[in-house]
Scaffold this active site. Structure first.
Site, PDB file in Angstrom:
ATOM      1  N   GLU A 278     -11.433   4.043  -0.887  1.00  0.00           N
ATOM      2  CA  GLU A 278     -11.854   4.316   0.486  1.00  0.00           C
ATOM      3  C   GLU A 278     -12.719   5.572   0.582  1.00  0.00           C
ATOM      4  O   GLU A 278     -12.418   6.602   0.002  1.00  0.00           O
ATOM      5  CB  GLU A 278     -10.620   4.468   1.414  1.00  0.00           C
ATOM      6  CG  GLU A 278      -9.535   5.382   0.940  1.00  0.00           C
ATOM      7  CD  GLU A 278      -8.445   4.666   0.163  1.00  0.00           C
ATOM      8  OE1 GLU A 278      -8.731   3.628  -0.450  1.00  0.00           O
ATOM      9  OE2 GLU A 278      -7.312   5.142   0.155  1.00  0.00           O
TER      10      GLU A 278
ATOM     11  N   ASP B 121      -3.248  -3.050  -2.461  1.00  0.00           N
ATOM     12  CA  ASP B 121      -4.309  -2.052  -2.483  1.00  0.00           C
ATOM     13  C   ASP B 121      -4.199  -1.219  -3.764  1.00  0.00           C
ATOM     14  O   ASP B 121      -3.145  -1.141  -4.376  1.00  0.00           O
ATOM     15  CB  ASP B 121      -4.190  -1.130  -1.253  1.00  0.00           C
ATOM     16  CG  ASP B 121      -5.413  -0.220  -1.103  1.00  0.00           C
ATOM     17  OD1 ASP B 121      -5.282   0.855  -0.508  1.00  0.00           O
ATOM     18  OD2 ASP B 121      -6.500  -0.592  -1.606  1.00  0.00           O
ATOM     19  N   ASN B 122      -5.287  -0.590  -4.181  1.00  0.00           N
ATOM     20  CA  ASN B 122      -5.305   0.438  -5.231  1.00  0.00           C
ATOM     21  C   ASN B 122      -4.920  -0.036  -6.615  1.00  0.00           C
ATOM     22  O   ASN B 122      -4.341   0.734  -7.399  1.00  0.00           O
ATOM     23  CB  ASN B 122      -4.367   1.602  -4.856  1.00  0.00           C
ATOM     24  CG  ASN B 122      -4.602   2.105  -3.474  1.00  0.00           C
ATOM     25  OD1 ASN B 122      -3.721   2.013  -2.619  1.00  0.00           O
ATOM     26  ND2 ASN B 122      -5.795   2.604  -3.211  1.00  0.00           N
TER      27      ASN B 122
ATOM     28  N   ASP C 137       0.830  -1.201   0.000  1.00  0.00           N
ATOM     29  CA  ASP C 137       0.000   0.000   0.000  1.00  0.00           C
ATOM     30  C   ASP C 137       0.865   1.253   0.000  1.00  0.00           C
ATOM     31  O   ASP C 137       0.458   2.296   0.516  1.00  0.00           O
ATOM     32  CB  ASP C 137      -0.932  -0.011   1.228  1.00  0.00           C
ATOM     33  CG  ASP C 137      -2.073   0.988   1.085  1.00  0.00           C
ATOM     34  OD1 ASP C 137      -2.678   1.350   2.121  1.00  0.00           O
ATOM     35  OD2 ASP C 137      -2.343   1.423  -0.056  1.00  0.00           O
TER      36      ASP C 137
ATOM     37  N   LYS D   7       2.748   3.529  -5.678  1.00  0.00           N
ATOM     38  CA  LYS D   7       2.207   2.506  -6.591  1.00  0.00           C
ATOM     39  C   LYS D   7       3.234   2.015  -7.589  1.00  0.00           C
ATOM     40  O   LYS D   7       3.188   0.893  -8.038  1.00  0.00           O
ATOM     41  CB  LYS D   7       0.946   3.033  -7.295  1.00  0.00           C
ATOM     42  CG  LYS D   7      -0.109   3.575  -6.318  1.00  0.00           C
ATOM     43  CD  LYS D   7      -0.347   2.653  -5.118  1.00  0.00           C
ATOM     44  CE  LYS D   7      -1.021   3.377  -3.965  1.00  0.00           C
ATOM     45  NZ  LYS D   7      -0.972   2.586  -2.706  1.00  0.00           N
TER      46      LYS D   7
HETATM   47  C1  LIG Z   1       9.428   2.887  -1.059  1.00  0.00           C
HETATM   48  C2  LIG Z   1       8.793   3.172   0.239  1.00  0.00           C
HETATM   49  N1  LIG Z   1       9.322   2.710   1.392  1.00  0.00           N
HETATM   50  C3  LIG Z   1       8.717   3.002   2.556  1.00  0.00           C
HETATM   51  N2  LIG Z   1       7.589   3.744   2.688  1.00  0.00           N
HETATM   52  C4  LIG Z   1       7.060   4.222   1.556  1.00  0.00           C
HETATM   53  C5  LIG Z   1       7.623   3.954   0.299  1.00  0.00           C
HETATM   54  N3  LIG Z   1       6.847   4.550  -0.653  1.00  0.00           N
HETATM   55  C6  LIG Z   1       5.852   5.171   0.001  1.00  0.00           C
HETATM   56  N4  LIG Z   1       5.971   4.980   1.336  1.00  0.00           N
HETATM   57  C7  LIG Z   1       5.046   5.467   2.355  1.00  0.00           C
HETATM   58  O1  LIG Z   1       3.831   4.760   2.141  1.00  0.00           O
HETATM   59  C8  LIG Z   1       2.734   5.712   2.102  1.00  0.00           C
HETATM   60  C9  LIG Z   1       2.360   5.966   0.686  1.00  0.00           C
HETATM   61  C10 LIG Z   1       1.214   5.542   0.203  1.00  0.00           C
HETATM   62  C11 LIG Z   1       0.870   5.817  -1.238  1.00  0.00           C
HETATM   63  N5  LIG Z   1      -0.560   5.620  -1.382  1.00  0.00           N
HETATM   64  C12 LIG Z   1      -1.227   6.309  -2.280  1.00  0.00           C
HETATM   65  O2  LIG Z   1      -0.680   7.100  -3.038  1.00  0.00           O
HETATM   66  C13 LIG Z   1      -2.703   6.144  -2.311  1.00  0.00           C
HETATM   67  C14 LIG Z   1      -3.440   7.098  -3.012  1.00  0.00           C
HETATM   68  C15 LIG Z   1      -4.833   7.014  -3.068  1.00  0.00           C
HETATM   69  C16 LIG Z   1      -5.589   8.014  -3.820  1.00  0.00           C
HETATM   70  C17 LIG Z   1      -6.639   7.624  -4.650  1.00  0.00           C
HETATM   71  C18 LIG Z   1      -7.364   8.591  -5.377  1.00  0.00           C
HETATM   72  C19 LIG Z   1      -7.035   9.943  -5.257  1.00  0.00           C
HETATM   73  F1  LIG Z   1      -7.739  10.880  -5.928  1.00  0.00           F
HETATM   74  C20 LIG Z   1      -5.994  10.327  -4.427  1.00  0.00           C
HETATM   75  C21 LIG Z   1      -5.262   9.372  -3.724  1.00  0.00           C
HETATM   76  C22 LIG Z   1      -5.510   5.982  -2.391  1.00  0.00           C
HETATM   77  C23 LIG Z   1      -4.753   5.038  -1.684  1.00  0.00           C
HETATM   78  O3  LIG Z   1      -5.364   4.030  -1.005  1.00  0.00           O
HETATM   79  C24 LIG Z   1      -3.356   5.103  -1.641  1.00  0.00           C
HETATM   80  O4  LIG Z   1      -2.678   4.129  -0.948  1.00  0.00           O
HETATM   81  C25 LIG Z   1       3.273   6.967   2.744  1.00  0.00           C
HETATM   82  O5  LIG Z   1       3.189   6.858   4.135  1.00  0.00           O
HETATM   83  C26 LIG Z   1       4.718   6.942   2.258  1.00  0.00           C
HETATM   84  O6  LIG Z   1       5.578   7.699   3.088  1.00  0.00           O
HETATM   85 MG   LIG Z   2      -4.012   2.493  -0.496  1.00  0.00          MG
END
Ligand SMILES: Cc1ncnc2c1ncn2[C@@H]1O[C@H](/C=C/CNC(=O)c2cc(-c3ccc(F)cc3)cc(O)c2O)[C@@H](O)[C@H]1O
Ligand SMILES: [Mg+2]
Length: 214
Positions: free
Chosen positions: A199, A169-170, A141, A144
Site C-alpha cells: 500500500e 493480504d501481504n 489481514d 502474519k
Molecule cells: C490474532 C488477532 N486477533 C484479532 N486481531 C488481531 C490479531 N492479530 C492482529 N490483530 C489486529 O490486526 C491488525 C494487525 C495487522 C498486522 N498487519 C501488518 O503487520 C501489516 C504490515 C505491513 C507492513 C509492510 C511493510 C512494512 F515495512 C511495514 C509494515 C503492511 C500490511 O498491509 C499489514 O497488514 C491490528 O489492528 C491488530 O491489533
Molecule cells: Mg495488510
C-alpha cells in the site's frame, strides 16, 4: 500525550470526508496515507483487487481478521448485498475504538459487526455468537503468523464450505510463507496470486485468493 496514528487518521476522516459516504472515507484515508502518514491499510491498489473479489463472491456471510482502523472493513461492507453482515475481529481496544468511529462515519454500521477479541478465541464461537454456519468469504489481514493457524481453525470448526473464498493480504510483504506454502500445496485449496504493490509504495506485494475445495 501525543495522539496515535490511528487517531490522526480518524481526525482526517472527521475533518475531510463526507459523513455517510463510504467512498469519501476510503479516498480520505488513502490521501492521508499517501501524503501525510503511511499506515497499514490494504490501500487503493490492492483495494481494487479486494473489491473485485468481493463483488465476484457477493458473500452472504463474510469475516475479516484484523480490523485495524476499519479501512478494508468499509471497503468490503460498501459492496455487500443488503441484509448481509461483515464480521470483523480486532483485539486491540484502541484500534477497535478508532475503527468503530470510522465505520460509523461511513454510515455502514448496520452491515458490520466489530467484535473485540483474538481470532483464535472468537472463531470457535462464531456459530454460538452469530448463528453462522459457514463463511462465504474471509479476508486475512492480521498478524502474519496467525494466517495459517486461523485457517486451520476455520477448517476444524467447519466454518468453510466447498467454494468458500479466502483472500489474504501481504503474502509477499511482510510475507506469510507458511500460509502460502499450505494453501498452494494442500489438495483442499485452489490458490491464485494477484500481484500488486505494498500500500502507497512501489514495493511488490500481493493478495492470495484461495478456494476451499471441501
Ligand atoms: C490474532 C488477532 N486477533 C484479532 N486481531 C488481531 C490479531 N492479530 C492482529 N490483530 C489486529 O490486526 C491488525 C494487525 C495487522 C498486522 N498487519 C501488518 O503487520 C501489516 C504490515 C505491513 C507492513 C509492510 C511493510 C512494512 F515495512 C511495514 C509494515 C503492511 C500490511 O498491509 C499489514 O497488514 C491490528 O489492528 C491488530 O491489533
Ligand atoms: Mg495488510
Amino acid at each position: 500525550t501525543r495522539s496515535t496514528r490511528p487517531q490522526r487518521l480518524l481526525r482526517a476522516v472527521q475533518k475531510k470526508a463526507i459523513k455517510g459516504d463510504p467512498q469519501s472515507v476510503i479516498s480520505t484515508i488513502d490521501y492521508f496515507c499517501r501524503h501525510s502518514e503511511w499506515a497499514m491499510n490494504v490501500g487503493d491498489e490492492k483495494g481494487v483487487i479486494l473489491d473485485s473479489v468481493v463483488c465476484e463472491v457477493s458473500p452472504s456471510t463474510a469475516l475479516e481478521l484484523g480490523t485495524y482502523c476499519g479501512y478494508s472493513t468499509v471497503r468490503i461492507a460498501r459492496l455487500l448485498p443488503p441484509g448481509t453482515k461483515l464480521i470483523t475481529l480486532e483485539f486491540n481496544p484502541d484500534y477497535a475504538a478508532v475503527a468503530r468511529q470510522i465505520i460509523e462515519y461511513s454510515g455502514l454500521q448496520d452491515k458490520i459487526c466489530l467484535v473485540e477479541g483474538a481470532s483464535g478465541d472468537l472463531i470457535p464461537k462464531m456459530q454460538e455468537l452469530f448463528g453462522i454456519k459457514t463463511f462465504d468469504f474471509v479476508f486475512l489481514d492480521h498478524w502474519k503468523d496467525r494466517y495459517l493457524p486461523d485457517i486451520k481453525l476455520l477448517e476444524e470448526c467447519q466454518l468453510l464450505r466447498k467454494g468458500s473464498i479466502l483472500l489474504a493480504d501481504n503474502v509477499i510483504c511482510p510475507g506469510t510463507p507458511d500460509y502460502l506454502e499450505y494453501v498452494r500445496n494442500s489438495p483442499r485449496y485452489e490458490s491464485k496470486y494477484f500481484k500488486s504493490h505494498l500500500e502507497y509504495t512501489k514495493v511488490e506485494d500481493g493478495l492470495e485468493k484461495s478456494v476451499f475445495l471441501g
